[in-house]
Motif scaffolding. Structure first.
Motif, PDB file in Angstrom:
ATOM      1  N   SER A 106      31.525  11.212 -18.466  1.00 41.60           N
ATOM      2  CA  SER A 106      31.806   9.879 -17.940  1.00 41.60           C
ATOM      3  C   SER A 106      31.772   8.871 -19.081  1.00 41.60           C
ATOM      4  O   SER A 106      31.234   9.147 -20.151  1.00 41.60           O
ATOM      5  CB  SER A 106      30.781   9.487 -16.872  1.00 41.60           C
ATOM      6  N   ASP A 107      32.320   7.691 -18.807  1.00 45.68           N
ATOM      7  CA  ASP A 107      32.338   6.648 -19.829  1.00 45.68           C
ATOM      8  C   ASP A 107      30.937   6.213 -20.231  1.00 45.68           C
ATOM      9  O   ASP A 107      30.731   5.713 -21.335  1.00 45.68           O
ATOM     10  CB  ASP A 107      33.126   5.434 -19.322  1.00 45.68           C
ATOM     11  N   ASN A 108      29.969   6.406 -19.357  1.00 49.28           N
ATOM     12  CA  ASN A 108      28.588   6.005 -19.641  1.00 49.28           C
ATOM     13  C   ASN A 108      27.816   7.073 -20.402  1.00 49.28           C
ATOM     14  O   ASN A 108      26.706   6.817 -20.858  1.00 49.28           O
ATOM     15  CB  ASN A 108      27.853   5.680 -18.341  1.00 49.28           C
ATOM     16  N   ASP A 109      28.368   8.274 -20.491  1.00 50.55           N
ATOM     17  CA  ASP A 109      27.670   9.391 -21.124  1.00 50.55           C
ATOM     18  C   ASP A 109      28.668  10.160 -21.987  1.00 50.55           C
ATOM     19  O   ASP A 109      29.115  11.248 -21.618  1.00 50.55           O
ATOM     20  CB  ASP A 109      27.070  10.306 -20.052  1.00 50.55           C
ATOM     21  N   VAL A 110      29.047   9.572 -23.115  1.00 52.53           N
ATOM     22  CA  VAL A 110      30.044  10.208 -23.961  1.00 52.53           C
ATOM     23  C   VAL A 110      29.639  10.077 -25.429  1.00 52.53           C
ATOM     24  O   VAL A 110      29.097   9.058 -25.853  1.00 52.53           O
ATOM     25  CB  VAL A 110      31.451   9.597 -23.712  1.00 52.53           C
ATOM     26  N   HIS A 111      29.891  11.144 -26.178  1.00 47.62           N
ATOM     27  CA  HIS A 111      29.642  11.142 -27.622  1.00 47.62           C
ATOM     28  C   HIS A 111      30.944  11.540 -28.307  1.00 47.62           C
ATOM     29  O   HIS A 111      31.522  12.591 -28.009  1.00 47.62           O
ATOM     30  CB  HIS A 111      28.525  12.123 -27.988  1.00 47.62           C
ATOM     31  N   ILE A 112      31.406  10.694 -29.226  1.00 45.73           N
ATOM     32  CA  ILE A 112      32.658  10.941 -29.945  1.00 45.73           C
ATOM     33  C   ILE A 112      32.338  11.128 -31.421  1.00 45.73           C
ATOM     34  O   ILE A 112      31.589  10.351 -32.006  1.00 45.73           O
ATOM     35  CB  ILE A 112      33.643   9.774 -29.749  1.00 45.73           C
TER      36      ILE A 112
END
Length: 124
Positions: A106-112
């Protein structure tokens, strides 16, 4: 569309947004040449380099790091797709191959993570 395909498309959109914030100009998303594709084609902020970006999206890293999926076969396929792109658009710039990994759901739980010059092709 299967859930893994939806996750992959979400990851590609997140990676494109990441590049845009970093000043890159995204030219194409999911560019196709036959059965091969390039997830993202972009130029660097100075517009001197064309970047072919492979995006690997995973829910988590329990089994492996996403960048490990860019093996010899995948790199070879990317190189062939890049050759087709360069021929079609008659590009005369420096080129580079990057990998962006997107981990999360989700957008609240993302690592790039962005790996510039992730690999060098034998020749193009």
């Amino acid at each position: 569309m299967a859930a893994h395909n939806e996750l992959g498309k979400w990851g590609e959109r997140k990676a494109a947004a990441y590049l845009t914030v970093k000043g890159y100009y995204v030219l194409h998303l999911d560019w196709k040449s036959g059965h091969r594709d390039l997830d993202i084609v972009a130029t660097t902020p100075d517009e001197n380099t064309l970047v072919f970006v492979e995006v690997k999206t995973r829910r988590d890293t329990v089994f492996a790091q996403p960048e490990q999926a860019v093996d010899w076969n995948k790199r070879h396929s990317l190189m062939l797709a890049a050759k087709a792109y360069l021929r079609r658009y008659e590009v005369n710039k420096n080129i580079r191959f990057d990998v962006i990994t997107v981990v999360g759901t989700s957008d609240n739980d993302v690592h790039i993570e962005h790996f510039e010059n992730a690999f060098l092709p034998p020749s193009i």
